[in-house]
Design a protein around this motif. Structure first.
Motif, mmCIF file in Angstrom:
data_model
loop_
_atom_site.group_PDB
_atom_site.id
_atom_site.type_symbol
_atom_site.label_atom_id
_atom_site.label_comp_id
_atom_site.label_asym_id
_atom_site.label_seq_id
_atom_site.Cartn_x
_atom_site.Cartn_y
_atom_site.Cartn_z
ATOM 1 N N LYS A 165 0.627 6.380 -20.348
ATOM 2 C CA LYS A 165 -0.247 5.645 -19.430
ATOM 3 C C LYS A 165 0.370 4.282 -19.088
ATOM 4 O O LYS A 165 0.425 3.881 -17.927
ATOM 5 N N ASN A 166 0.848 3.584 -20.128
ATOM 6 C CA ASN A 166 1.442 2.260 -19.884
ATOM 7 C C ASN A 166 2.647 2.345 -18.959
ATOM 8 O O ASN A 166 2.782 1.562 -18.018
ATOM 9 N N LYS A 167 3.505 3.305 -19.238
ATOM 10 C CA LYS A 167 4.719 3.432 -18.412
ATOM 11 C C LYS A 167 4.357 3.823 -16.984
ATOM 12 O O LYS A 167 4.941 3.336 -16.018
ATOM 13 N N THR A 168 3.372 4.701 -16.881
ATOM 14 C CA THR A 168 2.958 5.154 -15.541
ATOM 15 C C THR A 168 2.362 3.987 -14.756
ATOM 16 O O THR A 168 2.677 3.782 -13.579
ATOM 17 N N GLN A 169 1.524 3.203 -15.431
ATOM 18 C CA GLN A 169 0.873 2.111 -14.696
ATOM 19 C C GLN A 169 1.877 1.073 -14.224
ATOM 20 O O GLN A 169 1.747 0.535 -13.128
ATOM 21 N N LYS A 170 2.907 0.832 -15.033
ATOM 22 C CA LYS A 170 3.942 -0.114 -14.591
ATOM 23 C C LYS A 170 4.557 0.367 -13.274
ATOM 24 O O LYS A 170 4.820 -0.419 -12.367
ATOM 25 N N LEU A 171 4.781 1.664 -13.190
ATOM 26 C CA LEU A 171 5.349 2.210 -11.954
ATOM 27 C C LEU A 171 4.332 2.156 -10.811
ATOM 28 O O LEU A 171 4.696 1.961 -9.652
ATOM 29 N N GLU A 172 3.064 2.344 -11.157
ATOM 30 C CA GLU A 172 2.030 2.303 -10.114
ATOM 31 C C GLU A 172 2.006 0.950 -9.408
ATOM 32 O O GLU A 172 1.788 0.870 -8.202
ATOM 33 N N TYR A 173 2.249 -0.123 -10.200
ATOM 34 C CA TYR A 173 2.190 -1.455 -9.595
ATOM 35 C C TYR A 173 3.320 -1.662 -8.578
ATOM 36 O O TYR A 173 3.253 -2.564 -7.744
ATOM 37 N N LYS A 174 4.361 -0.837 -8.684
ATOM 38 C CA LYS A 174 5.418 -0.896 -7.661
ATOM 39 C C LYS A 174 5.104 0.091 -6.538
ATOM 40 O O LYS A 174 5.248 -0.204 -5.358
ATOM 41 N N ALA A 175 4.691 1.298 -6.942
ATOM 42 C CA ALA A 175 4.549 2.376 -5.959
ATOM 43 C C ALA A 175 3.436 2.114 -4.938
ATOM 44 O O ALA A 175 3.614 2.406 -3.743
ATOM 45 N N PHE A 176 2.311 1.576 -5.390
ATOM 46 C CA PHE A 176 1.173 1.422 -4.460
ATOM 47 C C PHE A 176 1.522 0.441 -3.335
ATOM 48 O O PHE A 176 1.401 0.787 -2.143
ATOM 49 N N PRO A 177 1.991 -0.770 -3.668
ATOM 50 C CA PRO A 177 2.358 -1.683 -2.578
ATOM 51 C C PRO A 177 3.476 -1.123 -1.687
ATOM 52 O O PRO A 177 3.422 -1.260 -0.464
ATOM 53 N N GLU A 178 4.455 -0.477 -2.314
ATOM 54 C CA GLU A 178 5.557 0.082 -1.494
ATOM 55 C C GLU A 178 5.035 1.155 -0.546
ATOM 56 O O GLU A 178 5.477 1.263 0.593
ATOM 57 N N ALA A 179 4.100 1.960 -1.036
ATOM 58 C CA ALA A 179 3.538 3.021 -0.195
ATOM 59 C C ALA A 179 2.784 2.415 0.990
ATOM 60 O O ALA A 179 2.864 2.913 2.119
ATOM 61 N N ILE A 180 2.067 1.325 0.733
ATOM 62 C CA ILE A 180 1.301 0.686 1.816
ATOM 63 C C ILE A 180 2.255 0.131 2.870
ATOM 64 O O ILE A 180 2.042 0.279 4.077
ATOM 65 N N ILE A 181 3.340 -0.472 2.413
ATOM 66 C CA ILE A 181 4.338 -0.988 3.367
ATOM 67 C C ILE A 181 4.882 0.177 4.196
ATOM 68 O O ILE A 181 5.014 0.090 5.411
ATOM 69 N N LYS A 182 5.137 1.293 3.518
ATOM 70 C CA LYS A 182 5.683 2.462 4.207
ATOM 71 C C LYS A 182 4.697 2.997 5.259
ATOM 72 O O LYS A 182 5.090 3.327 6.381
ATOM 73 N N VAL A 183 3.416 3.051 4.891
ATOM 74 C CA VAL A 183 2.402 3.565 5.820
ATOM 75 C C VAL A 183 2.400 2.755 7.120
ATOM 76 O O VAL A 183 2.270 3.300 8.210
ATOM 77 N N PHE A 184 2.549 1.441 6.994
ATOM 78 C CA PHE A 184 2.421 0.589 8.188
ATOM 79 C C PHE A 184 3.766 0.208 8.806
ATOM 80 O O PHE A 184 3.791 -0.553 9.769
ATOM 81 N N ARG A 185 4.843 0.732 8.250
ATOM 82 C CA ARG A 185 6.173 0.331 8.722
ATOM 83 C C ARG A 185 6.350 0.539 10.217
ATOM 84 O O ARG A 185 6.880 -0.305 10.907
ATOM 85 N N ASN A 186 5.863 1.664 10.710
ATOM 86 C CA ASN A 186 6.120 1.969 12.128
ATOM 87 C C ASN A 186 4.910 1.743 13.013
ATOM 88 O O ASN A 186 4.811 2.322 14.096
ATOM 89 N N THR A 187 3.970 0.921 12.560
ATOM 90 C CA THR A 187 2.785 0.732 13.422
ATOM 91 C C THR A 187 2.841 -0.624 14.102
ATOM 92 O O THR A 187 3.590 -1.498 13.741
#
Ligand code: GRF
Length: 187
Positions: A165-187
């Motif tokens: 859980k700890n290792k996964t959450q550390k990655l989540e803190y990177k993945a969620f913001p990066e995913a949001i940037i990706k979603v809006f990259r071409n808008t």
């Protein structure tokens, strides 16, 4: 850049919420957290909303008009994007239809593996070699919308549910913001 007014849905700790709040203070980050909805009035995550002065509402998902309350609040705050961050309730078809491709969720496994709950115990039982997290669009089927971003790590022989859980959450803190940037990259 006009930030998308975003609502984050939570039920518990809200560590992803906190991370998104901090990231969204950056001018170049595409969203502004304008509302937090919790279906648990004891959710620790509400403290983050309070601390950062973000409007929040508790909407008991067990009562009959809960969906209307959600809609009214999304409208009131002009919400155009939704992040599910540990929200332990299935989002209704009505909300999904109203926000097509505008709702994303973070899940603590490498989807399509281990949809649903208790991901870490099932991974360990299954002798998985890799774990990780997935940010995906939300559709009408649980944890099944298309993937936006995945991050993974190798499972160690010493790992247990807590360390996964700890290792996964550390990655989540990177993945969620990066995913949001990706979603809006071409808008
Ligand atoms: C996260 O691990 C996420 O993957 C899952 O629920 C957890 C929420 O954690 N959907 P938090 O409330 O953001 O700390």
């Amino acid at each position: 850049m006009v930030k998308k007014k975003t609502c984050v849905f939570i039920s518990g700790q809200g560590s992803n919420l906190k991370n998104l709040i901090l990231r969204s203070r950056d001018n170049s980050f595409p969203i502004k957290i304008s509302l937090v909805i919790s279906n648990n009035h004891k959710a620790f995550g509400i403290a983050h909303a309070k601390k950062y002065k973000i409007p929040y509402v508790f909407i008991n998902s067990k009562v009959q008009n809960s969906e209307n309350k959600i809609f009214l609040n999304l409208k009131k705050y002009n919400i155009s994007f939704i992040c599910l961050a540990g929200y332990m309730k299935i989002i209704s078809a009505r909300i999904i239809n109203t926000y097509p491709k505008k709702i994303i969720n973070i899940h603590p496994s490498l989807l399509p593996k281990f949809k649903g709950l208790n991901t870490f115990s099932r991974m360990l039982k299954n002798g998985e070699k890799k774990a990780g997290c997935t940010v995906h669009y939300v559709n009408k089927k649980l944890d099944s919308g298309s993937t936006i971003m995945q991050k993974e790590f190798l499972i160690d022989s010493n790992d247990n549910e807590r360390s996964l859980k700890n290792k996964t959450q550390k990655l989540e803190y990177k993945a969620f913001p990066e995913a949001i940037i990706k979603v809006f990259r071409n808008t």
